[in-house]
Design a protein around this motif. Structure first.
Motif, mmCIF file in Angstrom:
data_model
loop_
_atom_site.group_PDB
_atom_site.id
_atom_site.type_symbol
_atom_site.label_atom_id
_atom_site.label_comp_id
_atom_site.label_asym_id
_atom_site.label_seq_id
_atom_site.Cartn_x
_atom_site.Cartn_y
_atom_site.Cartn_z
ATOM 1 N N GLY A 31 0.809 -1.217 0.000
ATOM 2 C CA GLY A 31 0.000 0.000 0.000
ATOM 3 C C GLY A 31 0.838 1.261 0.000
ATOM 4 O O GLY A 31 0.440 2.289 -0.539
ATOM 5 N N ALA A 32 2.019 1.184 0.611
ATOM 6 C CA ALA A 32 2.897 2.353 0.656
ATOM 7 C C ALA A 32 3.612 2.582 -0.679
ATOM 8 O O ALA A 32 3.997 3.705 -0.994
ATOM 9 N N VAL A 33 3.769 1.521 -1.464
ATOM 10 C CA VAL A 33 4.513 1.621 -2.726
ATOM 11 C C VAL A 33 3.587 1.881 -3.908
ATOM 12 O O VAL A 33 3.917 2.646 -4.803
ATOM 13 N N VAL A 34 2.421 1.260 -3.915
ATOM 14 C CA VAL A 34 1.490 1.399 -5.038
ATOM 15 C C VAL A 34 0.629 2.644 -4.827
ATOM 16 O O VAL A 34 -0.076 2.741 -3.828
ATOM 17 N N PRO A 35 0.689 3.586 -5.758
ATOM 18 C CA PRO A 35 -0.103 4.818 -5.617
ATOM 19 C C PRO A 35 -1.599 4.513 -5.516
ATOM 20 O O PRO A 35 -2.124 3.702 -6.258
ATOM 21 N N GLY A 36 -2.238 5.149 -4.562
ATOM 22 C CA GLY A 36 -3.672 4.989 -4.390
ATOM 23 C C GLY A 36 -4.091 3.723 -3.664
ATOM 24 O O GLY A 36 -5.268 3.470 -3.489
ATOM 25 N N ALA A 37 -3.145 2.923 -3.229
ATOM 26 C CA ALA A 37 -3.476 1.649 -2.570
ATOM 27 C C ALA A 37 -3.095 1.692 -1.095
ATOM 28 O O ALA A 37 -2.619 0.713 -0.544
ATOM 29 N N GLN A 38 -3.296 2.821 -0.469
ATOM 30 C CA GLN A 38 -2.904 2.973 0.931
ATOM 31 C C GLN A 38 -3.662 1.998 1.816
ATOM 32 O O GLN A 38 -4.873 1.918 1.780
ATOM 33 N N ALA A 39 -2.901 1.248 2.604
ATOM 34 C CA ALA A 39 -3.491 0.337 3.585
ATOM 35 C C ALA A 39 -3.550 1.065 4.927
ATOM 36 O O ALA A 39 -2.841 2.041 5.153
ATOM 37 N N ILE A 102 11.959 4.979 1.172
ATOM 38 C CA ILE A 102 11.730 4.329 2.474
ATOM 39 C C ILE A 102 10.716 3.197 2.310
ATOM 40 O O ILE A 102 10.905 2.091 2.844
ATOM 41 N N SER A 103 9.664 3.450 1.562
ATOM 42 C CA SER A 103 8.629 2.436 1.352
ATOM 43 C C SER A 103 9.174 1.229 0.599
ATOM 44 O O SER A 103 8.849 0.080 0.927
#
Length: 129
Positions: A31-39, A102-103
């Motif tokens: 979620g931190a790496v894929v845009p819009g997929a915040q967990a 960092i992600s």
């Protein structure tokens, strides 16, 4: 009826808890790496609590290093996010680059730990940070 009872070894239980924690960390890392997929940060906090609670149970086993590995991964990533947060105030791009790196580093650590745990191997001392 007594033969129906399944005996779960402590290592199996620890490995199950380890997988639960790694999967929660992985969801947050992706979620931190894929845009819009915040967990949710809540998933990360649940995983962190699992790691702190079960770490003592893992003492003296090959899995102890994995509990410490995950705890250190979260603490270091959190510290790095805090230290670089001022970059967002300057310009969007430096903050985005720092937090992306960092992600990616956090995702790398989680995947590396999962691979080693899948092979039933501890994290090596050189892998501490």
């Amino acid at each position: 009826m007594a033969n129906d009872i399944v005996n779960v070894e402590p290592d199996d239980s620890l490995k199950t808890w380890g997988w639960v924690s790694y999967i929660l960390h992985l969801i947050v890392a992706i979620g931190a790496v894929v845009p819009g997929a915040q967990a949710s940060v809540l998933l990360l906090l649940i995983a962190l609590v699992i790691d702190f609670v079960k770490r003592d149970d893992a003492a003296g086993t090959w899995q102890a290093s994995h509990f410490s590995w995950r705890i250190r991964s979260v603490l270091w990533a959190g510290l790095l996010y805090i230290v670089t947060s001022w970059l967002w105030l300057l310009l969007f791009i430096p903050g985005w680059i720092a937090w992306s790196l960092i992600s990616l580093w956090f995702l790398y650590r989680i995947v590396k730990g999962m691979i080693r745990m899948n092979d039933s191997r501890p994290m090596e001392p050189k892998d501490v940070i």
